[in-house]
Design a protein around this motif. Structure first.
Motif, PDB file in Angstrom:
ATOM      1  N   TYR A   4     -10.771  39.232  22.530  1.00 34.48           N
ATOM      2  CA  TYR A   4     -11.919  38.998  23.417  1.00 34.48           C
ATOM      3  C   TYR A   4     -12.549  40.339  23.745  1.00 34.48           C
ATOM      4  CZ  TYR A   4      -9.847  34.399  24.258  1.00 34.48           C
ATOM      5  OH  TYR A   4      -9.329  33.145  24.099  1.00 34.48           O
ATOM      6  N   VAL A   5     -13.851  40.435  23.540  1.00 40.03           N
ATOM      7  CA  VAL A   5     -14.547  41.675  23.877  1.00 40.03           C
ATOM      8  C   VAL A   5     -15.450  41.416  25.084  1.00 40.03           C
ATOM      9  CG1 VAL A   5     -16.131  43.467  23.053  1.00 40.03           C
ATOM     10  CG2 VAL A   5     -14.510  42.418  21.461  1.00 40.03           C
ATOM     11  N   LEU A   6     -15.145  42.112  26.178  1.00 45.61           N
ATOM     12  CA  LEU A   6     -15.955  41.984  27.387  1.00 45.61           C
ATOM     13  C   LEU A   6     -17.031  43.075  27.390  1.00 45.61           C
ATOM     14  CD1 LEU A   6     -13.103  41.542  30.035  1.00 45.61           C
ATOM     15  CD2 LEU A   6     -14.357  39.761  28.822  1.00 45.61           C
ATOM     16  N   LYS A   7     -18.044  42.894  28.248  1.00 49.61           N
ATOM     17  CA  LYS A   7     -19.098  43.899  28.352  1.00 49.61           C
ATOM     18  C   LYS A   7     -18.496  45.260  28.726  1.00 49.61           C
ATOM     19  CE  LYS A   7     -23.169  42.446  29.266  1.00 49.61           C
ATOM     20  NZ  LYS A   7     -24.181  41.688  30.016  1.00 49.61           N
ATOM     21  N   ALA A   8     -17.482  45.248  29.593  1.00 48.11           N
ATOM     22  CA  ALA A   8     -16.814  46.488  29.996  1.00 48.11           C
ATOM     23  C   ALA A   8     -16.159  47.179  28.794  1.00 48.11           C
ATOM     24  CB  ALA A   8     -15.780  46.208  31.081  1.00 48.11           C
ATOM     25  N   ASP A   9     -15.588  46.380  27.875  1.00 48.41           N
ATOM     26  CA  ASP A   9     -15.000  46.943  26.649  1.00 48.41           C
ATOM     27  C   ASP A   9     -16.062  47.704  25.867  1.00 48.41           C
ATOM     28  OD1 ASP A   9     -12.218  46.047  26.500  1.00 48.41           O
ATOM     29  OD2 ASP A   9     -13.029  44.024  26.327  1.00 48.41           O
ATOM     30  N   VAL A  10     -17.227  47.078  25.739  1.00 47.01           N
ATOM     31  CA  VAL A  10     -18.328  47.678  24.984  1.00 47.01           C
ATOM     32  C   VAL A  10     -18.721  49.013  25.610  1.00 47.01           C
ATOM     33  CG1 VAL A  10     -20.747  47.406  24.282  1.00 47.01           C
ATOM     34  CG2 VAL A  10     -19.180  45.442  24.176  1.00 47.01           C
ATOM     35  N   ILE A  11     -18.855  49.042  26.928  1.00 45.93           N
ATOM     36  CA  ILE A  11     -19.284  50.258  27.622  1.00 45.93           C
ATOM     37  C   ILE A  11     -18.262  51.380  27.471  1.00 45.93           C
ATOM     38  CG2 ILE A  11     -19.826  51.269  29.889  1.00 45.93           C
ATOM     39  CD1 ILE A  11     -20.882  48.355  30.628  1.00 45.93           C
ATOM     40  N   ILE A  12     -16.975  51.096  27.780  1.00 55.35           N
ATOM     41  CA  ILE A  12     -15.989  52.193  27.741  1.00 55.35           C
ATOM     42  C   ILE A  12     -15.729  52.687  26.323  1.00 55.35           C
ATOM     43  CG2 ILE A  12     -14.925  51.577  29.965  1.00 55.35           C
ATOM     44  CD1 ILE A  12     -12.499  50.514  28.421  1.00 55.35           C
ATOM     45  N   ASN A  13     -15.831  51.793  25.332  1.00 58.83           N
ATOM     46  CA  ASN A  13     -15.649  52.228  23.945  1.00 58.83           C
ATOM     47  C   ASN A  13     -16.852  53.010  23.437  1.00 58.83           C
ATOM     48  OD1 ASN A  13     -13.009  51.332  22.601  1.00 58.83           O
ATOM     49  ND2 ASN A  13     -13.606  49.531  23.776  1.00 58.83           N
ATOM     50  N   ALA A  14     -18.045  52.626  23.877  1.00 63.14           N
ATOM     51  CA  ALA A  14     -19.250  53.370  23.491  1.00 63.14           C
ATOM     52  C   ALA A  14     -19.177  54.802  24.012  1.00 63.14           C
ATOM     53  CB  ALA A  14     -20.496  52.655  24.014  1.00 63.14           C
ATOM     54  N   SER A  23      -7.367  31.701  27.132  1.00 66.42           N
ATOM     55  CA  SER A  23      -6.195  31.262  26.363  1.00 66.42           C
ATOM     56  C   SER A  23      -5.974  32.309  25.274  1.00 66.42           C
ATOM     57  CB  SER A  23      -6.446  29.892  25.749  1.00 66.42           C
ATOM     58  OG  SER A  23      -7.616  29.930  24.960  1.00 66.42           O
ATOM     59  N   TYR A  24      -5.223  33.335  25.638  1.00 70.68           N
ATOM     60  CA  TYR A  24      -4.989  34.471  24.753  1.00 70.68           C
ATOM     61  C   TYR A  24      -3.796  34.122  23.871  1.00 70.68           C
ATOM     62  CZ  TYR A  24      -5.685  39.563  24.071  1.00 70.68           C
ATOM     63  OH  TYR A  24      -6.012  40.803  23.594  1.00 70.68           O
ATOM     64  N   PRO A  25      -3.993  33.939  22.570  1.00 63.66           N
ATOM     65  CA  PRO A  25      -2.844  33.584  21.725  1.00 63.66           C
ATOM     66  C   PRO A  25      -1.792  34.694  21.783  1.00 63.66           C
ATOM     67  CG  PRO A  25      -4.928  33.497  20.511  1.00 63.66           C
ATOM     68  CD  PRO A  25      -5.207  34.160  21.820  1.00 63.66           C
ATOM     69  N   ASP A  26      -0.544  34.321  22.007  1.00 62.44           N
ATOM     70  CA  ASP A  26       0.542  35.301  22.148  1.00 62.44           C
ATOM     71  C   ASP A  26       0.646  36.231  20.952  1.00 62.44           C
ATOM     72  OD1 ASP A  26       1.310  34.550  24.651  1.00 62.44           O
ATOM     73  OD2 ASP A  26       2.770  33.079  23.944  1.00 62.44           O
ATOM     74  N   ASP A  27       0.395  35.707  19.775  1.00 57.71           N
ATOM     75  CA  ASP A  27       0.510  36.534  18.575  1.00 57.71           C
ATOM     76  C   ASP A  27      -0.645  37.537  18.444  1.00 57.71           C
ATOM     77  OD1 ASP A  27      -0.823  34.109  18.326  1.00 57.71           O
ATOM     78  OD2 ASP A  27      -0.520  33.968  16.167  1.00 57.71           O
ATOM     79  N   PHE A  28      -1.629  37.455  19.317  1.00 53.21           N
ATOM     80  CA  PHE A  28      -2.707  38.455  19.346  1.00 53.21           C
ATOM     81  C   PHE A  28      -2.507  39.471  20.460  1.00 53.21           C
ATOM     82  CE2 PHE A  28      -5.240  35.064  17.173  1.00 53.21           C
ATOM     83  CZ  PHE A  28      -5.475  35.784  16.014  1.00 53.21           C
ATOM     84  N   LEU A  29      -1.767  39.047  21.495  1.00 47.61           N
ATOM     85  CA  LEU A  29      -1.537  39.917  22.641  1.00 47.61           C
ATOM     86  C   LEU A  29      -0.720  41.146  22.247  1.00 47.61           C
ATOM     87  CD1 LEU A  29      -1.982  40.245  25.676  1.00 47.61           C
ATOM     88  CD2 LEU A  29       0.100  38.919  26.065  1.00 47.61           C
ATOM     89  N   ALA A  30       0.367  40.920  21.525  1.00 43.10           N
ATOM     90  CA  ALA A  30       1.251  42.021  21.111  1.00 43.10           C
ATOM     91  C   ALA A  30       0.533  43.066  20.250  1.00 43.10           C
ATOM     92  CB  ALA A  30       2.488  41.477  20.414  1.00 43.10           C
ATOM     93  N   PRO A  31      -0.190  42.642  19.195  1.00 47.24           N
ATOM     94  CA  PRO A  31      -0.907  43.644  18.380  1.00 47.24           C
ATOM     95  C   PRO A  31      -1.938  44.437  19.179  1.00 47.24           C
ATOM     96  CG  PRO A  31      -0.862  41.539  17.250  1.00 47.24           C
ATOM     97  CD  PRO A  31      -0.294  41.305  18.613  1.00 47.24           C
ATOM     98  N   ASP A  32      -2.667  43.783  20.078  1.00 47.34           N
ATOM     99  CA  ASP A  32      -3.647  44.501  20.902  1.00 47.34           C
ATOM    100  C   ASP A  32      -2.962  45.566  21.750  1.00 47.34           C
ATOM    101  OD1 ASP A  32      -5.722  43.084  19.839  1.00 47.34           O
ATOM    102  OD2 ASP A  32      -6.249  41.986  21.665  1.00 47.34           O
ATOM    103  N   LEU A  33      -1.834  45.204  22.357  1.00 44.15           N
ATOM    104  CA  LEU A  33      -1.079  46.164  23.171  1.00 44.15           C
ATOM    105  C   LEU A  33      -0.488  47.277  22.302  1.00 44.15           C
ATOM    106  CD1 LEU A  33       0.726  43.729  25.634  1.00 44.15           C
ATOM    107  CD2 LEU A  33      -1.013  45.416  26.235  1.00 44.15           C
ATOM    108  N   ALA A  34       0.039  46.891  21.134  1.00 44.90           N
ATOM    109  CA  ALA A  34       0.628  47.875  20.214  1.00 44.90           C
ATOM    110  C   ALA A  34      -0.437  48.879  19.759  1.00 44.90           C
ATOM    111  CB  ALA A  34       1.254  47.176  19.019  1.00 44.90           C
ATOM    112  N   LEU A  35      -1.614  48.390  19.415  1.00 46.30           N
ATOM    113  CA  LEU A  35      -2.700  49.266  18.956  1.00 46.30           C
ATOM    114  C   LEU A  35      -3.163  50.201  20.073  1.00 46.30           C
ATOM    115  CD1 LEU A  35      -4.772  46.825  16.724  1.00 46.30           C
ATOM    116  CD2 LEU A  35      -3.491  48.827  15.968  1.00 46.30           C
TER     117      LEU A  35
END
Length: 135
Positions: free
Chosen positions: A103-113, A41-53
Motif C-alpha cells: 500500500y502506498v500512502l500519500k505520505a510514502d510518496v512525499i518522504i520517498n520523493a 487487510s495487509y497480507p502477512d506474506d507481504f508484511l515480512a518482505p516490506d519490513l525486511a527491505l
C-alpha cells in the motif's frame, strides 16, 4: 601533496542532514507499515518482505553514509565510489517503497520523493568530489 583541502564541505553537511532525515524516514516508514497492517487487510506474506527491505535499506544507509563520510574526509575516491554504488541500491529500495510496496500512502510518496532528491544531490556532489580527488 596539495596543501589545500579537497574534501567537500557541502557533501559532508548533506551526509549529516541525510543521516538525520533517514532516521525520520525509517521511523515514519516503519510506523506506516504498522499502521497499514492494522487498518488495511495487509497480507502477512507481504508484511515480512516490506519490513525486511526496510531493514536492509537501513543497513545500506549506514554503510553508504559511513563510506561516503570516510571517503570525503580522507579525500579517497574508493570509499566515496563505494558509497555511490551503495546509493544505487538505496535508490532502488526507495523506489520500491514509492511504487511497489503493498500500500502506498500519500505520505510514502512525499518522504520517498525527498529521500530520492537528497540521493540525487548527494550523488552529484560525490562525483564532483571524486573528480577532485582523482585529478
Amino acid at each position: 601533496n596539495n596543501s589545500y583541502q579537497l574534501s567537500s564541505v557541502p557533501l559532508q553537511i548533506l551526509f549529516y542532514v541525510n543521516g538525520i532525515y533517514y532516521i525520520f524516514y525509517f521511523l515514519a516508514t516503519l510506523a506506516m507499515i504498522v499502521y497499514k497492517s492494522q487498518v488495511f487487510s495487509y497480507p502477512d506474506d507481504f508484511l515480512a518482505p516490506d519490513l525486511a527491505l526496510l531493514l536492509i535499506m537501513a543497513i545500506l544507509e549506514v554503510l553508504r553514509l559511513y563510506f561516503g563520510s570516510k571517503g570525503n574526509l580522507t579525500e579517497e575516491e574508493a570509499p566515496l565510489g563505494l558509497s555511490l554504488v551503495i546509493t544505487v541500491g538505496s535508490v532502488i529500495l526507495s523506489v520500491y517503497f514509492l511504487v511497489w510496496q503493498t500500500y502506498v500512502l500519500k505520505a510514502d510518496v512525499i518522504i520517498n520523493a525527498v529521500l530520492l532528491f537528497t540521493y540525487g544531490l548527494e550523488s552529484v556532489l560525490k562525483v564532483v568530489a571524486i573528480a577532485a580527488f582523482v585529478s
